[in-house]
Design an enzyme around this catalytic site. Structure first.
Site, PDB file in Angstrom:
ATOM      1  N   CYS A   1      32.872  36.924   4.283  1.00  0.00           N
ATOM      2  CA  CYS A   1      34.168  37.576   4.441  1.00  0.00           C
ATOM      3  C   CYS A   1      34.874  37.547   3.091  1.00  0.00           C
ATOM      4  CB  CYS A   1      35.009  36.959   5.552  1.00  0.00           C
ATOM      5  SG  CYS A   1      35.696  35.325   5.205  1.00  0.00           S
TER       6      CYS A   1
ATOM      7  N   ASP B   1      40.820  40.434  10.173  1.00  0.00           N
ATOM      8  CA  ASP B   1      41.084  39.258   9.359  1.00  0.00           C
ATOM      9  C   ASP B   1      42.345  38.552   9.854  1.00  0.00           C
ATOM     10  OD1 ASP B   1      41.507  37.351   7.395  1.00  0.00           O
ATOM     11  OD2 ASP B   1      41.087  38.726   5.739  1.00  0.00           O
TER      12      ASP B   1
ATOM     13  N   ARG C   1      37.174  33.974   8.712  1.00  0.00           N
ATOM     14  CA  ARG C   1      36.126  34.569   9.555  1.00  0.00           C
ATOM     15  C   ARG C   1      34.725  34.056   9.270  1.00  0.00           C
ATOM     16  NH1 ARG C   1      37.422  40.582   8.180  1.00  0.00           N
ATOM     17  NH2 ARG C   1      37.774  39.527   6.191  1.00  0.00           N
TER      18      ARG C   1
END
Length: 148
Positions: free
Chosen positions: A8, A123, A14
């Site tokens: 990520c 996100d 994440r």
């Protein structure tokens, strides 16, 4: 041995969540010896930082151990080290193309593309919604493990 790298932007929300979730799913399935699992960032913004407190809180809430991890950036030379490089959103895909150049072995995939509902994992750094991120990460990791 399957080598899986989750990606990520900053490697604190994440991708570390996916690393922890996938590690636990593999453990519960009795397949821990079949996998090497890690995560990394496409950016340098969070280098050395631990998982985000929201990620830690969500994983604790659902009983998934948080892997010991400090944010790091993926390097071009790592491409050959991984069987699966699994990213979270379109921005990560663009950044991975910048870092790796190409994907000659077809090993770069988006996490939710392993499921029946392809798309980006939002996100939570921006949304604040770690519940939604966890649902998507769990769905993607579960589907991925079933297919591997």
């Amino acid at each position: 041995m399957q080598r899986v790298l989750f990606i990520c932007h900053g490697n604190i929300c994440r991708s570390t969540m996916a690393e922890s979730v996938f590690t636990e799913l593999v453990h519960r399935a009795g397949r821990a010896g079949e996998f090497v699992i890690d995560s990394a960032a496409t950016s340098t913004e969070e280098l050395g930082n631990p998982p985000h407190r929201g990620t830690v809180a969500k994983l604790r809430e659902v009983g998934i151990p948080v892997v010991a991890h400090r944010a790091r950036q993926v390097r071009r030379a790592e491409y050959g080290n991984w069987d699966h490089i699994v990213y979270m959103d379109a921005e990560n895909a663009r950044d991975l193309r910048r870092i790796f150049g190409d994907d000659p072995d077809g090993k770069i995939t988006r996490l939710l593309d392993w499921t029946g509902r392809p798309g980006d994992v939002a996100d939570p750094w921006y949304t604040g919604n770690f519940d939604a991120t966890y649902r998507d990460v769990l769905a993607g990791c579960t589907a991925m493990l079933e297919q591997l």
